[in-house]
Enzyme design. Structure first.
Site, PDB file in Angstrom:
ATOM      1  N   CYS A   1      -1.332   6.228   7.158  1.00 43.62           N
ATOM      2  CA  CYS A   1      -3.201   5.661   7.328  1.00 43.62           C
ATOM      3  C   CYS A   1      -3.040   4.281   8.622  1.00 43.62           C
ATOM      4  O   CYS A   1      -4.030   5.257   9.276  1.00 43.62           O
ATOM      5  CB  CYS A   1      -3.308   4.709   5.975  1.00 43.62           C
ATOM      6  SG  CYS A   1      -5.031   3.721   6.698  1.00 43.62           S
TER       7      CYS A   1
ATOM      8  N   CYS B   1     -11.917 -11.886  20.733  1.00 41.85           N
ATOM      9  CA  CYS B   1     -10.951 -11.224  19.171  1.00 41.85           C
ATOM     10  C   CYS B   1      -9.892 -10.129  20.295  1.00 41.85           C
ATOM     11  O   CYS B   1      -9.438  -9.722  20.037  1.00 41.85           O
ATOM     12  CB  CYS B   1     -12.161 -10.060  19.092  1.00 41.85           C
ATOM     13  SG  CYS B   1     -12.660  -9.028  20.172  1.00 41.85           S
TER      14      CYS B   1
ATOM     15  N   TYR C   1     -23.821 -13.321  24.183  1.00 44.38           N
ATOM     16  CA  TYR C   1     -23.612 -11.805  23.782  1.00 44.38           C
ATOM     17  C   TYR C   1     -23.531 -12.726  21.789  1.00 44.38           C
ATOM     18  O   TYR C   1     -22.904 -12.533  21.409  1.00 44.38           O
ATOM     19  CB  TYR C   1     -22.160 -11.992  23.865  1.00 44.38           C
ATOM     20  CG  TYR C   1     -20.947 -11.727  24.491  1.00 44.38           C
ATOM     21  CD1 TYR C   1     -21.930  -9.585  25.622  1.00 44.38           C
ATOM     22  CD2 TYR C   1     -20.465 -12.477  25.855  1.00 44.38           C
ATOM     23  CE1 TYR C   1     -21.260  -9.952  26.581  1.00 44.38           C
ATOM     24  CE2 TYR C   1     -20.440 -11.950  26.709  1.00 44.38           C
ATOM     25  CZ  TYR C   1     -20.425 -11.409  27.853  1.00 44.38           C
ATOM     26  OH  TYR C   1     -20.055 -10.632  29.272  1.00 44.38           O
TER      27      TYR C   1
ATOM     28  N   CYS D   1       1.084  -1.324  -0.030  1.00 43.58           N
ATOM     29  CA  CYS D   1      -0.095  -0.152   0.061  1.00 43.58           C
ATOM     30  C   CYS D   1       0.880   1.644   0.128  1.00 43.58           C
ATOM     31  O   CYS D   1       1.367   1.504   1.002  1.00 43.58           O
ATOM     32  CB  CYS D   1      -0.949  -0.499   1.573  1.00 43.58           C
ATOM     33  SG  CYS D   1      -1.789   1.338   1.288  1.00 43.58           S
TER      34      CYS D   1
ATOM     35  N   GLU E   1     -28.346 -11.150  24.291  1.00 42.56           N
ATOM     36  CA  GLU E   1     -27.290  -9.708  23.989  1.00 42.56           C
ATOM     37  C   GLU E   1     -28.209  -8.441  24.000  1.00 42.56           C
ATOM     38  O   GLU E   1     -29.215  -8.135  24.095  1.00 42.56           O
ATOM     39  CB  GLU E   1     -27.539  -9.537  22.548  1.00 42.56           C
ATOM     40  CG  GLU E   1     -26.937  -8.156  21.425  1.00 42.56           C
ATOM     41  CD  GLU E   1     -25.733  -7.821  22.234  1.00 42.56           C
ATOM     42  OE1 GLU E   1     -25.172  -6.948  22.833  1.00 42.56           O
ATOM     43  OE2 GLU E   1     -24.744  -8.912  21.485  1.00 42.56           O
TER      44      GLU E   1
ATOM     45  N   GLN F   1     -20.324  -9.260  10.687  1.00 43.16           N
ATOM     46  CA  GLN F   1     -18.991  -9.175  10.884  1.00 43.16           C
ATOM     47  C   GLN F   1     -18.229  -8.779   8.846  1.00 43.16           C
ATOM     48  O   GLN F   1     -19.116  -9.302   7.938  1.00 43.16           O
ATOM     49  CB  GLN F   1     -18.305 -11.029  10.131  1.00 43.16           C
ATOM     50  CG  GLN F   1     -18.827 -11.730  11.957  1.00 43.16           C
ATOM     51  CD  GLN F   1     -17.273 -11.439  12.859  1.00 43.16           C
ATOM     52  OE1 GLN F   1     -16.809 -10.911  12.945  1.00 43.16           O
ATOM     53  NE2 GLN F   1     -17.775 -11.893  13.995  1.00 43.16           N
TER      54      GLN F   1
ATOM     55  N   CYS G   1      -3.918  -0.817   8.665  1.00 44.85           N
ATOM     56  CA  CYS G   1      -2.855  -1.724   8.783  1.00 44.85           C
ATOM     57  C   CYS G   1      -2.005  -1.950   9.605  1.00 44.85           C
ATOM     58  O   CYS G   1      -1.323  -0.391   9.904  1.00 44.85           O
ATOM     59  CB  CYS G   1      -2.909  -1.846   7.122  1.00 44.85           C
ATOM     60  SG  CYS G   1      -3.732  -2.360   6.496  1.00 44.85           S
TER      61      CYS G   1
ATOM     62  N   CYS H   1      -8.121   0.781  -1.241  1.00 42.21           N
ATOM     63  CA  CYS H   1      -7.822   0.162  -0.080  1.00 42.21           C
ATOM     64  C   CYS H   1      -7.678  -1.431  -0.002  1.00 42.21           C
ATOM     65  O   CYS H   1      -9.061  -1.539  -0.865  1.00 42.21           O
ATOM     66  CB  CYS H   1      -8.556   1.323   0.934  1.00 42.21           C
ATOM     67  SG  CYS H   1      -8.265  -0.537   2.957  1.00 42.21           S
TER      68      CYS H   1
END
Length: 458
Positions: free
Chosen positions: A85, A415, A319, A79, A340, A290, A88, A166
């Site tokens: 940016c 995550c 969740y 990139c 949730e 997602q 990433c 991108c």
């Protein structure tokens, strides 16, 4: 006598170092007399000259000045704006190197935080093509020399870097946003000015259904009025027949929060549709969905495998969001209950269950640690518990609820490896044993990694 230690480096000093590791946000770590120095773009094993730019009591930050030796995993970032940016963090590392670094990160925190060094951690399931994977683009709009710019904020600032494309974004979204920018410019739409709180267009968002090809376009504006709205919509719809929904969200507040409270459909439907595996999802402007559906299917397939359902189980999905994991589980379970805290997400979950003609999934609004004990008192006994918490991990009360309810199997989707390790340790102390952990690369070229672990009651 003072025990205050003086840092072994000084600001603006040039020193030679060897990088030993990467931080969780991708910076190289070097040490001088045990004192850590964090340097962007440094890779483990490399010898380099750095300049110290900030000195704190327990660590310092440096700038990479010159490499004396290069890691075999170093590569040039593809990139052109990679270093400005901030979207990433790992493009200077080969994809193989990225996957190895993520595996090491998880192994380290499992041992350091969870004391679970003996738990099998499987290598990361990566992508065949780790580019153009994001199905959602959300870009700020600004003005420069009379024209509109659209792109991403320069790292650590609100200065917008204009970007034509991108490399991790779906090409369909990039193409649409560039054309929308041109059309808005042609029709005299002004960009929002943060300092003066003037101007119209704050952000443009595009959502792309990878399987269906459907696209949603969202204008996020400061005012309800969007000048030349009819002409703009007609031009976009004529040029992009795959755009099935154009929506306006109004956010009049001086805030960094992107969305306001009022959303109006300007063209087409309130939803676009997409599939993860065989499950169809309705996606609105505000839905959580997602961003990498290809790898989401990999993650959910592994979750389903770890749940080991034979059709007789009752499963609780804590969740549950818009019900994406719940509906995967409902394909194999007797009954699934999802909970949730966000009411709109539960409305989406119910809609998605109906869309797939699934009658064995039931959803409730509230805090998991409040709703699940209530269900328990009503006779809902979970054979399997699935949790997919936010980055902060599971609420302590929910972990205690799981330990009290004693489901035979727990599947934990995470995550954040650090909070995963912390929570697994709590569950182990409460009578569970972690069997294995699988890693999935949902966000190539970033430092993020998803994990799914399963535990059994012993």
């Amino acid at each position: 006598m003072s025990t205050k230690m003086t840092p072994p480096v000084e600001k603006n000093e040039f020193i030679d170092v060897v990088f030993e590791d990467l931080t969780h946000d991708g910076a190289g770590v070097a040490k001088v007399k045990g004192y850590p120095i964090f340097v962007k773009n440094g890779l483990p094993g490399e010898e380099a000259q750095i300049k110290i730019v900030k000195v704190k009591k327990n660590f310092a930050f440096g700038r990479l000045m010159k490499l004396h030796t290069e890691s075999p995993y170093r590569k040039d970032a593809e990139c052109p704006v990679y270093n400005q940016c901030g979207g990433c963090q790992l493009q200077h590392l080969t994809y193989e190197g990225q996957l190895q670094a993520k595996e090491k990160q998880v192994r380290d925190v499992m041992q350091r935080i969870g004391g679970l060094g003996d738990v099998p951690v499987h290598p990361v399931l990566g992508m065949k093509n780790p580019w153009v994977y994001r199905n959602k683009a959300q870009v700020p709009i600004g003005e420069r020399e009379g024209g509109l710019v659209a792109g991403f904020y320069r790292q650590g600032t609100h200065d917008i870097i204009n970007m034509e494309s991108c490399l991790i974004q779906a090409e369909e979204n990039d193409t649409l946003i560039q054309e929308v920018k041109r059309i808005c410019e042609k029709h005299g739409i002004s960009a929002y000015n943060e300092e003066r709180n003037k101007g119209t267009l704050r952000h443009v968002m595009a959502r792309y259904g990878q399987v269906t090809g459907e696209i949603m376009l969202v204008f996020i504006t400061r005012t309800a009025e969007l000048p030349n709205k009819k002409a703009i919509i007609e031009e976009i719809a004529a040029k992009f027949p795959e755009v099935k929904s154009i929506v306006q969200n109004v956010n009049p507040k001086r805030t960094n929060v992107i969305f306001g409270d009022k959303t109006t459909v300007l063209y087409g439907s309130e939803y676009i549709y997409d599939f993860i595996g065989d499950i169809k999802f309705a996606i609105s402007a505000r839905s959580f969905y997602q961003v990498n559906p290809e790898q989401t299917k990999v993650l959910y397939d592994k979750t389903l495998e770890y749940a080991k359902l034979d059709g007789n189980e009752t499963v609780i999905d804590a969740y549950c969001g818009i019900g994406s994991i719940s509906l995967f589980l409902a394909q194999k379970a007797k009954k699934v209950y999802g909970v949730e805290i966000v009411p709109e997400a539960i409305e989406d979950a119910k809609r998605n269950a109906a869309l797939n003609n699934m009658t064995n999934a039931e959803f409730g609004v509230g805090e998991a640690e409040v709703v699940i004990p209530k269900w328990y008192k009503e006779g809902v006994i979970a054979d399997t518990m699935v949790v997919d918490p936010p980055r902060k991990g599971c609420d302590e009360a929910l972990l205690n609820t799981i330990i009290d309810m004693k489901p035979k199997r727990v599947v934990y989707v995470s995550c954040n490896p650090a909070t995963l390790a912390r929570d697994l340790k709590v569950l182990e102390e409460g009578g569970y044993k972690t069997q294995e952990v699988q890693l999935v690369d949902m966000f190539p070229h970033t430092t993020h990694v998803e994990c799914v672990a399963w535990l059994k009651l012993v």
